[in-house]
Design a protein around this motif. Structure first.
Motif, mmCIF file in Angstrom:
data_model
loop_
_atom_site.group_PDB
_atom_site.id
_atom_site.type_symbol
_atom_site.label_atom_id
_atom_site.label_comp_id
_atom_site.label_asym_id
_atom_site.label_seq_id
_atom_site.Cartn_x
_atom_site.Cartn_y
_atom_site.Cartn_z
ATOM 1 N N ALA A 104 -28.926 73.071 35.172
ATOM 2 C CA ALA A 104 -28.288 72.082 34.395
ATOM 3 C C ALA A 104 -26.839 71.800 34.833
ATOM 4 N N LEU A 105 -26.179 73.170 35.061
ATOM 5 C CA LEU A 105 -24.840 73.164 35.263
ATOM 6 C C LEU A 105 -24.535 72.550 36.736
ATOM 7 N N ASN A 106 -25.444 72.840 37.571
ATOM 8 C CA ASN A 106 -25.353 72.454 38.950
ATOM 9 C C ASN A 106 -25.451 70.874 38.875
ATOM 10 N N GLN A 107 -26.084 70.298 37.995
ATOM 11 C CA GLN A 107 -26.491 68.810 37.952
ATOM 12 C C GLN A 107 -25.137 68.130 37.406
ATOM 13 N N ALA A 108 -24.548 68.717 36.722
ATOM 14 C CA ALA A 108 -23.264 68.568 36.017
ATOM 15 C C ALA A 108 -22.115 68.462 36.937
ATOM 16 N N THR A 109 -22.030 69.708 37.921
ATOM 17 C CA THR A 109 -20.934 69.766 38.806
ATOM 18 C C THR A 109 -21.301 68.723 40.013
ATOM 19 N N LYS A 110 -22.504 68.599 40.483
ATOM 20 C CA LYS A 110 -22.518 67.499 41.210
ATOM 21 C C LYS A 110 -22.167 66.080 40.951
ATOM 22 N N THR A 111 -22.452 65.896 39.656
ATOM 23 C CA THR A 111 -22.125 64.377 39.147
ATOM 24 C C THR A 111 -20.589 64.273 39.070
ATOM 25 N N ALA A 112 -20.008 65.539 38.726
ATOM 26 C CA ALA A 112 -18.352 65.526 38.646
ATOM 27 C C ALA A 112 -17.808 65.218 40.137
ATOM 28 N N ALA A 113 -18.425 65.845 41.138
ATOM 29 C CA ALA A 113 -17.957 65.618 42.650
ATOM 30 C C ALA A 113 -18.012 64.454 42.844
ATOM 31 N N ILE A 114 -19.242 63.525 42.499
ATOM 32 C CA ILE A 114 -19.364 62.307 42.920
ATOM 33 C C ILE A 114 -18.327 61.384 42.188
ATOM 34 N N GLU A 115 -17.947 61.324 40.788
ATOM 35 C CA GLU A 115 -17.223 60.856 40.071
ATOM 36 C C GLU A 115 -15.735 60.880 40.520
ATOM 37 N N LEU A 116 -15.363 62.382 40.758
ATOM 38 C CA LEU A 116 -13.862 62.722 41.435
ATOM 39 C C LEU A 116 -13.747 61.974 42.750
ATOM 40 N N LYS A 117 -14.839 61.750 43.780
ATOM 41 C CA LYS A 117 -14.629 61.240 44.966
ATOM 42 C C LYS A 117 -13.661 59.792 44.887
ATOM 43 N N ARG A 118 -13.899 59.094 43.810
ATOM 44 C CA ARG A 118 -13.605 57.687 43.478
ATOM 45 C C ARG A 118 -12.245 57.807 43.344
ATOM 46 N N THR A 119 -11.616 58.727 42.461
ATOM 47 C CA THR A 119 -10.283 58.816 42.125
ATOM 48 C C THR A 119 -9.401 59.912 42.806
ATOM 49 N N HIS A 120 -10.104 60.802 43.380
ATOM 50 C CA HIS A 120 -9.428 61.783 44.038
ATOM 51 C C HIS A 120 -9.932 62.134 45.299
ATOM 52 N N PRO A 121 -9.838 61.319 46.368
ATOM 53 C CA PRO A 121 -10.802 61.339 47.505
ATOM 54 C C PRO A 121 -10.225 62.771 48.353
ATOM 55 N N LYS A 122 -9.335 63.294 48.102
ATOM 56 C CA LYS A 122 -9.484 64.752 48.855
ATOM 57 C C LYS A 122 -9.974 65.852 48.143
ATOM 58 N N ALA A 123 -10.448 65.572 47.053
ATOM 59 C CA ALA A 123 -10.893 66.922 45.941
ATOM 60 C C ALA A 123 -12.178 67.287 46.532
ATOM 61 N N VAL A 124 -12.228 68.601 46.420
ATOM 62 C CA VAL A 124 -13.338 69.397 46.861
ATOM 63 C C VAL A 124 -14.143 70.318 45.575
ATOM 64 N N VAL A 125 -15.546 69.786 45.119
ATOM 65 C CA VAL A 125 -16.008 70.215 43.988
ATOM 66 C C VAL A 125 -17.313 70.838 44.435
ATOM 67 N N LEU A 126 -17.384 72.264 44.166
ATOM 68 C CA LEU A 126 -18.530 73.013 44.781
ATOM 69 C C LEU A 126 -19.135 73.769 43.543
ATOM 70 N N ALA A 127 -20.352 73.875 43.558
ATOM 71 C CA ALA A 127 -21.335 74.969 42.813
ATOM 72 C C ALA A 127 -21.311 76.042 43.780
ATOM 73 N N LEU A 128 -21.163 77.421 43.227
ATOM 74 C CA LEU A 128 -20.903 78.544 44.041
ATOM 75 C C LEU A 128 -21.570 79.660 43.581
ATOM 76 N N HIS A 129 -22.494 80.426 44.701
ATOM 77 C CA HIS A 129 -23.072 81.702 44.310
ATOM 78 C C HIS A 129 -22.561 82.733 44.891
ATOM 79 N N PRO A 130 -22.024 83.790 43.610
ATOM 80 C CA PRO A 130 -21.052 84.716 44.270
ATOM 81 C C PRO A 130 -21.912 86.016 45.057
ATOM 82 N N GLY A 131 -23.006 85.766 44.971
ATOM 83 C CA GLY A 131 -23.833 87.027 45.722
ATOM 84 C C GLY A 131 -24.440 87.946 44.322
ATOM 85 N N THR A 132 -24.977 88.956 44.610
ATOM 86 C CA THR A 132 -25.316 90.153 43.493
ATOM 87 C C THR A 132 -23.916 90.954 43.539
#
Ligand SMILES: NC(=O)c1ccc[n+]([C@@H]2O[C@H](COP(=O)([O-])OP(=O)(O)OC[C@H]3O[C@@H](n4cnc5c(N)ncnc54)[C@H](OP(=O)(O)O)[C@@H]3O)[C@@H](O)[C@H]2O)c1
Length: 221
Positions: free
Chosen positions: A143-171
């Motif tokens: 669910a957090l991934n979905q919220a993060t992906k959705t934020a990335a889409i929305e921010l692209k419209r107002t912050h075209p140079k922004a990078v929004v990622l969901a990240l896995h740090p490893g174990t």
């Protein structure tokens, strides 16, 4: 001087991210339960703290999270799904970090590159789920991934140079995984933090909205 914001800078990975960003010349503001009473169990206080953070940031990491919701260990089977444990997982691992997303349009630099990394987990991937188990943690991170992906889409419209990622740090060798390290290949928090920062800063805005591990490799949603 570039500015960075690290939520959960008291945690195993968050602390290393804050240290390494400082070493790379960023002025770092760390926000956590002990420094700002920034506790997802008190969303009113979380909103208040966020509204008191002013200015724009070049890099933002969310490094908060729990594995044992409400003190319950992660489930081994669907037979042990517990409402209280699942609700606690969603509060800390989905709802709290999503409240931070709400403030990104104001906190992320608009006039240049700005990078946002949400610490998720590979087990939150639905496409990569071959083992089952850990139902509440998996579901909360999905669910957090979905919220993060959705934020990335929305921010692209107002912050075209922004990078929004969901990240896995490893174990990673932190208190978070102390009961699980024997069965997995682990890496140090220093190594994870370096990989996460390098990954976030190297991704271009065309690839904003992806899910990557600490080595920069893509993970299926
Ligand atoms: N370690 C791993 O192997 C691993 C693997 C996959 C994904 N992850 C993800 O990486 C992130 C960081 O993990 P970590 O290993 O650094 O864990 P950690 O050492 O246990 O740190 C967790 C952080 O989350 C904060 N936190 C916990 N409950 C909170 C709450 N109710 N409200 C606000 N903050 C809260 C902690 O604050 P306090 O310092 O106040 O307790 C701490 O800053 C998590 O999202 C985790 O799911 C970790």
């Amino acid at each position: 001087m570039k500015k960075a914001l690290v939520f959960g800078h008291t945690g195993g990975i968050g602390k290393e991210i804050a240290v390494q960003l400082t070493d790379r010349g960023y002025g770092v503001l760390g926000v956590s339960r002990s420094t700002h009473q920034f506790d997802f169990e008190n969303i009113g206080k979380v909103e208040e703290t966020l509204s008191e953070i002013h200015g724009v940031f070049d890099a933002i990491f969310v490094a908060t999270g729990v594995l044992n919701g409400a003190g319950f260990p992660p489930e081994k089977t669907i037979k042990t799904i517990d409402a209280e444990a699942m609700a606690a997982q969603f509060l800390i691992n989905t709802i709290g970090p999503s409240i931070i997303l709400k403030h990104l349009p104001r906190l992320m630099r608009k006039d240049g590159a700005a990078h946002f990394g949400m610490l998720s987990a590979r087990v939150g991937s639905i496409g990569d789920n071959h083992l089952g188990g850990w139902i509440s943690y998996r579901a909360a991170k999905a669910a957090l991934n979905q919220a993060t992906k959705t934020a990335a889409i929305e921010l692209k419209r107002t912050h075209p140079k922004a990078v929004v990622l969901a990240l896995h740090p490893g174990t990673v060798e932190t208190p978070f995984t102390e009961n699980y390290q024997a069965n997995h290949e682990t890496i140090s928090a220093q190594c994870a933090a370096k990989g996460l920062i390098d990954t976030l800063l190297s991704v271009s805005s065309e690839n904003s909205g992806s899910f990557k591990n600490w080595k920069g490799e893509g993970i299926p949603w």
